[in-house]
Design an enzyme around this catalytic site. Sequence first.
Site, PDB file in Angstrom:
ATOM      1  N   LYS A   1     -14.312  -1.209  -6.276  1.00 57.90           N
ATOM      2  CA  LYS A   1     -13.280  -2.046  -5.678  1.00 57.90           C
ATOM      3  C   LYS A   1     -12.083  -1.203  -5.246  1.00 57.90           C
ATOM      4  O   LYS A   1     -11.586  -1.335  -4.128  1.00 57.90           O
ATOM      5  CB  LYS A   1     -12.838  -3.109  -6.693  1.00 57.90           C
ATOM      6  CG  LYS A   1     -12.044  -4.250  -6.124  1.00 57.90           C
ATOM      7  CD  LYS A   1     -11.622  -5.237  -7.235  1.00 57.90           C
ATOM      8  CE  LYS A   1     -12.795  -6.053  -7.743  1.00 57.90           C
ATOM      9  NZ  LYS A   1     -12.441  -6.881  -8.926  1.00 57.90           N
TER      10      LYS A   1
ATOM     11  N   ARG B   1      -6.788  -6.220 -11.478  1.00 63.07           N
ATOM     12  CA  ARG B   1      -8.207  -6.503 -11.233  1.00 63.07           C
ATOM     13  C   ARG B   1      -9.111  -5.397 -11.741  1.00 63.07           C
ATOM     14  O   ARG B   1      -8.875  -4.223 -11.479  1.00 63.07           O
ATOM     15  CB  ARG B   1      -8.437  -6.649  -9.724  1.00 63.07           C
ATOM     16  CG  ARG B   1      -7.424  -7.515  -9.033  1.00 63.07           C
ATOM     17  CD  ARG B   1      -7.528  -7.422  -7.526  1.00 63.07           C
ATOM     18  NE  ARG B   1      -8.797  -7.919  -7.025  1.00 63.07           N
ATOM     19  CZ  ARG B   1      -9.210  -7.733  -5.776  1.00 63.07           C
ATOM     20  NH1 ARG B   1      -8.464  -7.042  -4.916  1.00 63.07           N
ATOM     21  NH2 ARG B   1     -10.364  -8.216  -5.387  1.00 63.07           N
TER      22      ARG B   1
ATOM     23  N   GLY C   1     -17.905 -10.479 -11.304  1.00 64.29           N
ATOM     24  CA  GLY C   1     -17.528 -11.553 -12.207  1.00 64.29           C
ATOM     25  C   GLY C   1     -17.707 -11.273 -13.687  1.00 64.29           C
ATOM     26  O   GLY C   1     -17.452 -12.133 -14.519  1.00 64.29           O
TER      27      GLY C   1
ATOM     28  N   MET D   1     -16.259  -8.821 -15.601  1.00 65.10           N
ATOM     29  CA  MET D   1     -15.026  -8.467 -16.300  1.00 65.10           C
ATOM     30  C   MET D   1     -13.919  -9.364 -15.768  1.00 65.10           C
ATOM     31  O   MET D   1     -14.153 -10.273 -15.002  1.00 65.10           O
ATOM     32  CB  MET D   1     -14.714  -7.001 -16.089  1.00 65.10           C
ATOM     33  CG  MET D   1     -15.707  -6.105 -16.793  1.00 65.10           C
ATOM     34  SD  MET D   1     -15.455  -4.388 -16.369  1.00 65.10           S
ATOM     35  CE  MET D   1     -15.913  -4.349 -14.677  1.00 65.10           C
TER      36      MET D   1
ATOM     37  N   ARG E   1     -17.776  -4.873  -0.306  1.00 64.51           N
ATOM     38  CA  ARG E   1     -18.857  -4.153  -0.983  1.00 64.51           C
ATOM     39  C   ARG E   1     -20.142  -4.403  -0.225  1.00 64.51           C
ATOM     40  O   ARG E   1     -20.243  -5.358   0.553  1.00 64.51           O
ATOM     41  CB  ARG E   1     -18.989  -4.606  -2.431  1.00 64.51           C
ATOM     42  CG  ARG E   1     -19.288  -6.085  -2.566  1.00 64.51           C
ATOM     43  CD  ARG E   1     -19.287  -6.511  -4.031  1.00 64.51           C
ATOM     44  NE  ARG E   1     -19.276  -7.959  -4.106  1.00 64.51           N
ATOM     45  CZ  ARG E   1     -18.650  -8.665  -5.043  1.00 64.51           C
ATOM     46  NH1 ARG E   1     -17.963  -8.048  -5.983  1.00 64.51           N
ATOM     47  NH2 ARG E   1     -18.709  -9.960  -5.054  1.00 64.51           N
TER      48      ARG E   1
ATOM     49  N   HIS F   1     -21.918 -18.398  -8.033  1.00 64.91           N
ATOM     50  CA  HIS F   1     -22.427 -17.443  -9.014  1.00 64.91           C
ATOM     51  C   HIS F   1     -23.945 -17.519  -9.119  1.00 64.91           C
ATOM     52  O   HIS F   1     -24.645 -16.502  -9.067  1.00 64.91           O
ATOM     53  CB  HIS F   1     -21.771 -17.726 -10.365  1.00 64.91           C
ATOM     54  CG  HIS F   1     -22.263 -16.824 -11.451  1.00 64.91           C
ATOM     55  ND1 HIS F   1     -23.248 -17.200 -12.340  1.00 64.91           N
ATOM     56  CD2 HIS F   1     -21.935 -15.560 -11.772  1.00 64.91           C
ATOM     57  CE1 HIS F   1     -23.480 -16.219 -13.160  1.00 64.91           C
ATOM     58  NE2 HIS F   1     -22.705 -15.197 -12.850  1.00 64.91           N
TER      59      HIS F   1
ATOM     60  N   SER G   1     -58.088  12.207 -12.673  1.00 61.67           N
ATOM     61  CA  SER G   1     -57.213  11.053 -12.495  1.00 61.67           C
ATOM     62  C   SER G   1     -56.538  10.804 -13.840  1.00 61.67           C
ATOM     63  O   SER G   1     -57.204  10.528 -14.833  1.00 61.67           O
ATOM     64  CB  SER G   1     -58.018   9.832 -12.063  1.00 61.67           C
ATOM     65  OG  SER G   1     -57.157   8.711 -11.991  1.00 61.67           O
TER      66      SER G   1
ATOM     67  N   CYS H   1     -53.858   6.755 -12.328  1.00 61.87           N
ATOM     68  CA  CYS H   1     -54.329   5.380 -12.178  1.00 61.87           C
ATOM     69  C   CYS H   1     -53.788   4.476 -13.278  1.00 61.87           C
ATOM     70  O   CYS H   1     -54.248   3.357 -13.431  1.00 61.87           O
ATOM     71  CB  CYS H   1     -55.848   5.334 -12.139  1.00 61.87           C
ATOM     72  SG  CYS H   1     -56.613   5.926 -13.650  1.00 61.87           S
TER      73      CYS H   1
ATOM     74  N   TYR I   1     -52.369  11.501  -5.062  1.00 60.54           N
ATOM     75  CA  TYR I   1     -52.178  10.066  -4.850  1.00 60.54           C
ATOM     76  C   TYR I   1     -51.786   9.368  -6.141  1.00 60.54           C
ATOM     77  O   TYR I   1     -51.957   9.917  -7.229  1.00 60.54           O
ATOM     78  CB  TYR I   1     -53.458   9.423  -4.279  1.00 60.54           C
ATOM     79  CG  TYR I   1     -54.622   9.395  -5.247  1.00 60.54           C
ATOM     80  CD1 TYR I   1     -54.746   8.359  -6.171  1.00 60.54           C
ATOM     81  CD2 TYR I   1     -55.575  10.415  -5.255  1.00 60.54           C
ATOM     82  CE1 TYR I   1     -55.790   8.336  -7.073  1.00 60.54           C
ATOM     83  CE2 TYR I   1     -56.621  10.401  -6.156  1.00 60.54           C
ATOM     84  CZ  TYR I   1     -56.730   9.358  -7.076  1.00 60.54           C
ATOM     85  OH  TYR I   1     -57.742   9.338  -7.976  1.00 60.54           O
TER      86      TYR I   1
END
Length: 871
Positions: free
Chosen positions: A28, A97, A106, A108, A341, A456, A751, A819, A839
């Site tokens: 902020k 703030r 919201g 704090m 933000r 909210h 694998s 895997c 992979y």
Amino acid sequence: MTLAAIDTRYVYDFAEEPPGGRELLGGKGLGLSEMTRLGLPVPRGFTVTTDACRAYLEADVFPEGLDQELGAALQRLERATGTRFGSSDRPLLVSVRSGAAISMPGMMDSILDLGLSDAVAEGMSKATGNAQFAFDSYRRLIQMYGEVVEGIDADRFEEALSTLKRERGVTEDTELDGGDLRELVARYKRIYRDALGHEFPQDAGVQLRAAIEAVFRSWQNSRAQTYRRLNDIPEWIGTAVNVVQMVFGNAGPRSASGVAFSRDPASGSREPHGEFLVDAQGEDVVAGIRAPQPLEQLEEELPAAYAELRKAMNALERRYRDVQDVEFTIEQGALFILQTRSAKRTAAAALRAAIDMVDEGLISREEAVLRIDPSMLEHVLHPMIDARASVTVAATGVPASPGAAVGAVVFTADEAVRRSAEEPVILVRFDTTPDDIHGLAAAQGVLTAHGGMASHAAVVARGMGKPCVAGCDALQIDEATGTCTLGSFIVHEGDQITIDGSAGRAILGAASLVVPDSNPDLDTVLSWADTFRTLGVRANADTPADAERARAFGAEGIGLVRTEHMFFGDERLPVVQEMILAEDEVARRAALDRLLPFQQADFEGIFDVMRGLPVTIRLLDPPLHEFLPSEGEATSERMKDRIRSLRETNPMLGTRGCRLGLQWPEIYEMQLRAIARAAIAVADRTGKPPRVEIMHPLVAYAEELHRLHDLTERVMNEEAPGLAHLCGTMIELPRAALRAADIAAYADFFSFGTNDLTQTALGMSRDDAEGKFLTSYLNLGVVGHDPFATLDQNGVGELVELGTSRGRSVKPELEVGICGEHGGDPASIGFCHHAGLDYVSCSPFRVPVARLAAAQAALAERGTKYEVAGG
Ligand code: ADP
Ligand code: MG
Ligand code: MG
């Protein structure tokens, strides 16, 4: 003054270039500073750094020098604004703030209107000729200060407000006149004195210092702690505190407060979205004091301010090259931006906005790919209500977060947590507050009577990828009787309902849901991702249907076909049991011969779907007792004997995997024949031979694989001479990783079976760990993450690296993949990229996640970065 105090500065004005970013100023604070320096209309103010917060939380007192710096900053603010803090003539009022480096909306506290006192309120009332405004601001201060600094229960203030409104016969706060509000202030001050035994402080300096301390401390409140735990935010970072000159959205009909998104946070479309309230301060919009108006109406009511807002949002999008979420206040027609933000958005909106921004030339394709959080992708393909199902829509509301969910109705967050242990729940509330965060986390979705897109509930649900229907006017909750009315229906706690957050519908009963299997924006972004990634992505699939889904999601092969299910089923299980009960090899082979055609058909089905892509088939892995009933259900003495002889104390470490294959080679031989014959049949039929990779599980010794390799080659030669295929092994025991060089002599591929490798390396049985001691380890912080969800990179990861390098040291062309379930976890995929694997293989639904995460790992290696703006 000590040296430290000279060295460390704790306070920076918005107008100056700070020496640090969000870590120092919080999101902020950094946003306010950057917007100020961009020339946007931001009230003046300064930021107290996170350094100061950490020092305060450690020592419980302000660090040395902070008081002096605050005094000096306040003087600069007074000079710049031509006002005086605590003066009744031209008073400076400020907000205090919170704002951490990572956005915790919201969670704090903030306090507005600091600097008011009896005298200042009188003065302000005279100077503005608006007593309503002056005493409205003052009562807000007493309440917020009482709550945040002194911990007075908010209900006591809310009750006094309701009582006064009843006495005056009004319903809206704004209908109270100056005299009423003066009376309310008197009552609030009494509540304050009754609760604490002292008067509300009249000294502005005392208010400010106490407010800053309280905001520092709000870092430690329990909802902030929960939020940090849910979002992996470190405990130690602390919050910054911003002191901002007040601007007044509650100064009459040409004033307003609101929130706005530069693009639609649900769909991502280019239209700005938001809501506002005339004659209100900012916290009213989120708290839902009155129903807010949609942003479009601002254009009609205050056109000049609306145009300014559009301009500011455009400038912010250009600066941050991302969708912004801003708080604004309009004081007597003049616009102020109070926060910006990066907007929390649905996965669908994230994709849409990223693609649009590439088109607009704001960002590159690389950035677009980096911007999408892989773990959100699952939510793009949201469940929807089956269009063919007929449903009873009980009520409608704002479609605040897309997708559909079914669950039992609960009315409180605590009940959501309790009941969700047994069944899925839908949280149904008037509205939600940050105190409900645990209930939102536990529920499948949320339905509120109040609020809109920026409420909210809506913001949190979108962040969590859960459906939300907000502002459902026809919902009335009666917690006392555990019922609610939904339109013309009565719904009891525990009843099933369905919410459709894409269309804003609340539906009686459990509607049938379907999951769509494609989204064009997702396909676009993934096609870009595919051009950046170097890691292959396969899927774990056991059936043709799984394989089909894997291909639709873009899998480049199957990395794991588990064959155990091919031994189950009404027709097969009796034959399998006959095989297990057989007295000798001849009888066993006779039973196996009858199984072979079934399995051949299964393999043909998979090869058909995969059309020449690699298919890695793991031969039978589980211990044989899994195919027999419990002893009590045995149908013969012979069966009872076998059950007893196959019983193991610890089956996970018993006769399974290749151990079983070496004890009863005829089982693997049958599987190999079925594979070979299926491959030939498909090759003949389609002209395209499948790429078969035969995988032997649970190898510890090279000699095990040596023998199974010989068996494999013999059978493949007999059944399908000339068919190209690979023979390899899972690496799922630490010894196999260590002896990878010996083992590679007999393997074309490795694998890593990281599920079992994690169990065996950590000596943790997953079923005995998760939900039990491992959960308490996580809570206590003994381990930072669940090693079964995210690869333990330092331990198990080292075995993966070691196994890979030792294996390739003797066989450079060795193909290496993983895997385990980790193959679908973004952090683990990043690790696999860096470890040089060929992979990852994961569940079909996670294939898009893996494609994206693999691209991000490749881009990160090239040094392409993406940072989130604001806070
Ligand atoms: P949160 O993190 O809960 O949004 P904020 O610090 O952003 O807390 O502030 C709470 C509300 O008060 C927001 O709506 C904000 O816009 C408003 N607000 C904060 N400071 C001021 C100010 N100086 N003038 C007017 N409104 C303010
Ligand atoms: Mg805010
Ligand atoms: Mg295994």
